[in-house]
Write a protein that holds these residues in place. Sequence first.
Motif, PDB file in Angstrom:
ATOM      1  N   LYS A 111       0.819  -1.213   0.000  1.00 12.29           N
ATOM      2  CA  LYS A 111       0.000   0.000   0.000  1.00 12.29           C
ATOM      3  C   LYS A 111       0.854   1.265   0.000  1.00 12.29           C
ATOM      4  O   LYS A 111       0.499   2.254  -0.643  1.00 12.29           O
ATOM      5  N   ALA A 112       1.961   1.239   0.727  1.00 11.09           N
ATOM      6  CA  ALA A 112       2.831   2.419   0.815  1.00 11.09           C
ATOM      7  C   ALA A 112       3.823   2.486  -0.340  1.00 11.09           C
ATOM      8  O   ALA A 112       4.580   3.451  -0.443  1.00 11.09           O
ATOM      9  N   ARG A 113       3.841   1.449  -1.167  1.00 12.28           N
ATOM     10  CA  ARG A 113       4.761   1.369  -2.320  1.00 12.28           C
ATOM     11  C   ARG A 113       6.222   1.536  -1.886  1.00 12.28           C
ATOM     12  O   ARG A 113       6.976   2.338  -2.435  1.00 12.28           O
ATOM     13  N   LEU A 114       6.607   0.749  -0.882  1.00  7.99           N
ATOM     14  CA  LEU A 114       7.976   0.770  -0.380  1.00  7.99           C
ATOM     15  C   LEU A 114       8.757  -0.380  -0.988  1.00  7.99           C
ATOM     16  O   LEU A 114       8.228  -1.486  -1.140  1.00  7.99           O
ATOM     17  N   ASP A 115      10.025  -0.134  -1.313  1.00  8.33           N
ATOM     18  CA  ASP A 115      10.846  -1.230  -1.833  1.00  8.33           C
ATOM     19  C   ASP A 115      11.334  -2.099  -0.660  1.00  8.33           C
ATOM     20  O   ASP A 115      11.131  -1.776   0.510  1.00  8.33           O
ATOM     21  N   ASP A 116      11.954  -3.220  -0.998  1.00  4.10           N
ATOM     22  CA  ASP A 116      12.362  -4.185   0.033  1.00  4.10           C
ATOM     23  C   ASP A 116      13.406  -3.605   0.986  1.00  4.10           C
ATOM     24  O   ASP A 116      13.392  -3.913   2.181  1.00  4.10           O
ATOM     25  N   ALA A 117      14.308  -2.765   0.464  1.00  2.00           N
ATOM     26  CA  ALA A 117      15.347  -2.187   1.321  1.00  2.00           C
ATOM     27  C   ALA A 117      14.730  -1.274   2.383  1.00  2.00           C
ATOM     28  O   ALA A 117      15.072  -1.362   3.573  1.00  2.00           O
ATOM     29  N   ASP A 118      13.812  -0.415   1.971  1.00  2.12           N
ATOM     30  CA  ASP A 118      13.161   0.479   2.927  1.00  2.12           C
ATOM     31  C   ASP A 118      12.306  -0.308   3.913  1.00  2.12           C
ATOM     32  O   ASP A 118      12.273  -0.008   5.110  1.00  2.12           O
ATOM     33  N   MET A 119      11.628  -1.326   3.417  1.00  2.14           N
ATOM     34  CA  MET A 119      10.790  -2.131   4.306  1.00  2.14           C
ATOM     35  C   MET A 119      11.654  -2.884   5.314  1.00  2.14           C
ATOM     36  O   MET A 119      11.253  -3.067   6.471  1.00  2.14           O
ATOM     37  N   GLY A 120      12.841  -3.311   4.887  1.00  4.95           N
ATOM     38  CA  GLY A 120      13.770  -3.972   5.816  1.00  4.95           C
ATOM     39  C   GLY A 120      14.207  -3.034   6.929  1.00  4.95           C
ATOM     40  O   GLY A 120      14.310  -3.437   8.090  1.00  4.95           O
ATOM     41  N   LEU A 121      14.459  -1.779   6.588  1.00  5.99           N
ATOM     42  CA  LEU A 121      14.840  -0.798   7.607  1.00  5.99           C
ATOM     43  C   LEU A 121      13.706  -0.564   8.604  1.00  5.99           C
ATOM     44  O   LEU A 121      13.931  -0.478   9.817  1.00  5.99           O
ATOM     45  N   ILE A 122      12.494  -0.473   8.096  1.00  6.34           N
ATOM     46  CA  ILE A 122      11.338  -0.278   8.980  1.00  6.34           C
ATOM     47  C   ILE A 122      11.149  -1.498   9.882  1.00  6.34           C
ATOM     48  O   ILE A 122      10.934  -1.373  11.093  1.00  6.34           O
ATOM     49  N   THR A 123      11.232  -2.683   9.295  1.00  8.28           N
ATOM     50  CA  THR A 123      11.068  -3.919  10.070  1.00  8.28           C
ATOM     51  C   THR A 123      12.130  -4.017  11.153  1.00  8.28           C
ATOM     52  O   THR A 123      11.819  -4.328  12.314  1.00  8.28           O
ATOM     53  N   ASN A 124      13.390  -3.755  10.797  1.00  4.83           N
ATOM     54  CA  ASN A 124      14.468  -3.815  11.786  1.00  4.83           C
ATOM     55  C   ASN A 124      14.256  -2.783  12.892  1.00  4.83           C
ATOM     56  O   ASN A 124      14.506  -3.055  14.060  1.00  4.83           O
ATOM     57  N   TYR A 125      13.795  -1.600  12.520  1.00  4.29           N
ATOM     58  CA  TYR A 125      13.521  -0.563  13.519  1.00  4.29           C
ATOM     59  C   TYR A 125      12.456  -1.044  14.512  1.00  4.29           C
ATOM     60  O   TYR A 125      12.638  -0.950  15.731  1.00  4.29           O
ATOM     61  N   ILE A 126      11.355  -1.581  14.002  1.00  5.92           N
ATOM     62  CA  ILE A 126      10.265  -2.030  14.888  1.00  5.92           C
ATOM     63  C   ILE A 126      10.731  -3.169  15.784  1.00  5.92           C
ATOM     64  O   ILE A 126      10.481  -3.178  16.990  1.00  5.92           O
ATOM     65  N   PHE A 127      11.435  -4.135  15.222  1.00 12.15           N
ATOM     66  CA  PHE A 127      11.877  -5.279  16.013  1.00 12.15           C
ATOM     67  C   PHE A 127      12.954  -4.884  17.015  1.00 12.15           C
ATOM     68  O   PHE A 127      13.026  -5.441  18.114  1.00 12.15           O
ATOM     69  N   ASP A 128      13.815  -3.924  16.658  1.00 10.59           N
ATOM     70  CA  ASP A 128      14.825  -3.451  17.604  1.00 10.59           C
ATOM     71  C   ASP A 128      14.187  -2.739  18.790  1.00 10.59           C
ATOM     72  O   ASP A 128      14.623  -2.889  19.931  1.00 10.59           O
ATOM     73  N   ILE A 129      13.168  -1.958  18.526  1.00 12.45           N
ATOM     74  CA  ILE A 129      12.467  -1.254  19.610  1.00 12.45           C
ATOM     75  C   ILE A 129      11.827  -2.270  20.561  1.00 12.45           C
ATOM     76  O   ILE A 129      11.836  -2.096  21.776  1.00 12.45           O
ATOM     77  N   GLN A 130      11.295  -3.346  20.016  1.00 12.10           N
ATOM     78  CA  GLN A 130      10.661  -4.364  20.862  1.00 12.10           C
ATOM     79  C   GLN A 130      11.675  -5.037  21.790  1.00 12.10           C
ATOM     80  O   GLN A 130      11.339  -5.389  22.900  1.00 12.10           O
ATOM     81  N   LYS A 131      12.901  -5.192  21.331  1.00  7.02           N
ATOM     82  CA  LYS A 131      13.925  -5.852  22.157  1.00  7.02           C
ATOM     83  C   LYS A 131      14.289  -5.002  23.365  1.00  7.02           C
ATOM     84  O   LYS A 131      14.644  -5.505  24.393  1.00  7.02           O
ATOM     85  N   ASN A 132      14.221  -3.689  23.197  1.00  5.48           N
ATOM     86  CA  ASN A 132      14.622  -2.785  24.297  1.00  5.48           C
ATOM     87  C   ASN A 132      13.490  -2.506  25.174  1.00  5.48           C
ATOM     88  O   ASN A 132      12.763  -2.751  25.796  1.00  5.48           O
TER      89      ASN A 132
END
Length: 107
Positions: free
Chosen positions: A86-107
């Motif tokens: 829906k946001a028309r994001l490429d895989d690299a940008d989506m990977g950054l978003i995913t890593n950001y969300i998962f990193d926040i959950q760890k802390n």
Amino acid sequence: MKTKIILLSFAAALVLSCNANKAAVADVPPPPPPPVEKPVVAAVSDAHAKGQSLYENNCAKCHKLFAPADFSQQDWRPILARMQKKARLDDADMGLITNYIFDIQKN
């Protein structure tokens, strides 16, 4: 005379022993320099900041931002996959978003 020779020998031994300690102290190598900070840490924070920026700027266009802790990682995966299209994001940008969300959950 005997006393003078003994005192002179004692004084010479004392002076020589003091000089030997100074030479031994001078031979000690200097401590190694402190370790240099790794540049990888900066790269991780840059990726984290870019992921946060992408999340805030792309996702907030259409709806309120959810806190990373609102959903588990298993719940986030299909949500992120659906929102990527829906946001028309490429895989690299989506990977950054995913890593950001998962990193926040760890802390």
